[in-house]
Enzyme design. Structure first.
Site, PDB file in Angstrom:
ATOM      1  N   ASN A  12      75.455  50.884  75.748  1.00  0.00           N
ATOM      2  CA  ASN A  12      76.138  50.045  74.764  1.00  0.00           C
ATOM      3  C   ASN A  12      75.782  51.342  73.511  1.00  0.00           C
ATOM      4  O   ASN A  12      74.864  51.485  72.962  1.00  0.00           O
ATOM      5  CB  ASN A  12      75.886  48.715  73.529  1.00  0.00           C
ATOM      6  N   LYS A  50      77.081  51.706  70.849  1.00  0.00           N
ATOM      7  CA  LYS A  50      77.932  51.695  69.231  1.00  0.00           C
ATOM      8  C   LYS A  50      78.561  52.495  68.826  1.00  0.00           C
ATOM      9  O   LYS A  50      79.413  53.038  69.707  1.00  0.00           O
ATOM     10  CB  LYS A  50      76.116  51.513  69.190  1.00  0.00           C
ATOM     11  N   HIS A  71      79.432  40.826  70.624  1.00  0.00           N
ATOM     12  CA  HIS A  71      77.605  41.086  69.970  1.00  0.00           C
ATOM     13  C   HIS A  71      77.241  40.703  69.075  1.00  0.00           C
ATOM     14  O   HIS A  71      78.587  40.634  68.167  1.00  0.00           O
ATOM     15  CB  HIS A  71      77.748  42.702  70.320  1.00  0.00           C
ATOM     16  N   GLU A  96      71.361  38.493  74.434  1.00  0.00           N
ATOM     17  CA  GLU A  96      71.050  39.223  73.753  1.00  0.00           C
ATOM     18  C   GLU A  96      70.491  39.125  72.313  1.00  0.00           C
ATOM     19  O   GLU A  96      70.232  38.547  71.681  1.00  0.00           O
ATOM     20  CB  GLU A  96      71.669  40.022  73.636  1.00  0.00           C
ATOM     21  N   SER A 116      66.488  46.063  73.234  1.00  0.00           N
ATOM     22  CA  SER A 116      64.562  46.847  73.051  1.00  0.00           C
ATOM     23  C   SER A 116      64.720  47.439  74.444  1.00  0.00           C
ATOM     24  O   SER A 116      62.971  47.740  75.054  1.00  0.00           O
ATOM     25  CB  SER A 116      63.567  46.179  72.173  1.00  0.00           C
ATOM     26  N   GLY A 120      70.776  49.575  74.141  1.00  0.00           N
ATOM     27  CA  GLY A 120      71.498  50.113  73.328  1.00  0.00           C
ATOM     28  C   GLY A 120      71.111  51.553  72.712  1.00  0.00           C
ATOM     29  O   GLY A 120      71.407  52.711  72.885  1.00  0.00           O
ATOM     30  N   GLY A 121      69.820  51.674  71.892  1.00  0.00           N
ATOM     31  CA  GLY A 121      69.605  52.869  71.480  1.00  0.00           C
ATOM     32  C   GLY A 121      69.248  53.809  73.271  1.00  0.00           C
ATOM     33  O   GLY A 121      69.124  55.142  72.908  1.00  0.00           O
TER      34      GLY A 121
HETATM   35  P1  13P Z   1      68.368  48.031  71.874  1.00  0.00           P
HETATM   36  O1  13P Z   1      68.638  48.733  73.463  1.00  0.00           O
HETATM   37  O2  13P Z   1      68.904  49.446  70.778  1.00  0.00           O
HETATM   38  O3  13P Z   1      67.795  47.176  71.058  1.00  0.00           O
HETATM   39  O4  13P Z   1      70.848  47.311  71.829  1.00  0.00           O
HETATM   40  C1  13P Z   1      69.872  46.300  72.159  1.00  0.00           C
HETATM   41  C2  13P Z   1      72.355  46.143  72.051  1.00  0.00           C
HETATM   42  O5  13P Z   1      72.470  45.266  70.820  1.00  0.00           O
HETATM   43  C3  13P Z   1      73.071  46.867  73.674  1.00  0.00           C
HETATM   44  O6  13P Z   1      73.928  45.702  72.735  1.00  0.00           O
END
Ligand code: 13P
Length: 255
Positions: free
Chosen positions: A9, A11, A95, A165, A214, A235-236
């Site tokens: 993702n 974002k 989300h 999540e 994470s 995410g990150g």
């Molecule tokens: P992180 O992996 O950065 O914690 O983000 C999780 C997320 O929101 C994926 O949709």
């Protein structure tokens, strides 16, 4: 058993389409090298879906949101039919960043989930609590799941992926920390119990459940094995081609 599912993702990143192209190309290279035994999906921001689609051949791509109507006077929205038309296979819905900061209600999530499933999109439904007071999975997780699935017919659940999540585990939050594999496993049991109640045991057993919050290459293995998660929403770490390739490699080897 089906392959693990690893979803990036992105974002609202990156800031340039040239960077989106390079990142997607590097993820594709990583997949070709390590990932044959895993399903990988990239969900970029809408404007970069097209460029990502030209950068990848084997991995899939999807969107981070969709609308419930098929077409018409809905300025700024994107429909499931349009996503299908450009080759998107997956969509992330519900989300927490949309629920908490953009006012997306359970009812909106439900309408979107139904529309996405009706159009054959693999639908990644995110649920998760903002806070955890004790070891128990909070009731809100079940409430989000039940309301998102209102009116969804059993036969459409084969295209549903539930992503547990917890909001407090998302890396951009203050004091963020990943959940533990043990608690992730309890979330899996919790979700399957609710699906058994809503549908039946077989449907619950077949439902794919993934973990988000994470995820990195050094903690993924525990979620897949001890946590019994069938993949991850990343995410990150999905914005770092080397880290994400590491995640693909771990998921590929864990199966
Ligand atoms: P992180 O992996 O950065 O914690 O983000 C999780 C997320 O929101 C994926 O949709």
């Amino acid at each position: 058993m089906s392959k693990y599912l690893i979803v990036a993702n992105w974002k609202m990143n990156p800031l340039r389409q040239s960077d989106a192209y390079v990142l997607a190309s590097r993820v594709e290279d990583g997949y070709l090298k390590f990932g044959k035994n895993v399903d990988v999906v990239i969900c970029p921001p809408f404007p970069y879906i097209a460029v990502v689609s030209t950068a990848v051949k084997k991995i899939k791509y999807g969107a981070q949101n969709t609308f419930w109507a098929e077409k018409g006077a809905y300025t700024g929205e994107v429909s499931p039919a349009q996503l299908r038309d450009i080759g998107a296979t997956h969509v992330i819905l519900g989300h927490s960043e949309r629920r908490i900061h953009l006012g997306e209600t359970d009812e909106m999530v439900n309408k979107k989930v139904r529309a996405a499933l009706d159009h054959g999109l693999s639908t990644i439904l995110c649920i998760g609590e903002s806070e955890r007071e004790d070891g128990e999975i909070p009731a809100i997780v079940g409430e989000e799941l039940v309301s998102a699935l209102a009116g969804v017919k059993k036969q459409l659940l084969k295209n549903l992926i539930v992503c547990y999540e917890p909001v407090w585990a998302i890396s951009t939050g203050k004091n963020a920390r990943p959940d533990t594999p043990d608690s992730a496993f309890r979330a899996v049991l919790f979700i399957r119990k609710i699906i058994t109640g809503l549908y039946d045991r077989k449907t619950a057993d077949l439902l794919r459940i993934i973990y988000g919050g994470s995820v990195r290459k050094d903690n993924l293995y525990g979620f897949l094995t001890e946590g019994k998660m069938q993949g991850a929403l990343v995410g990150g770490a999905g914005l770092d081609a080397d880290e994400f390739t590491g995640i693909i490699e771990i998921a590929s080897r864990a199966r």
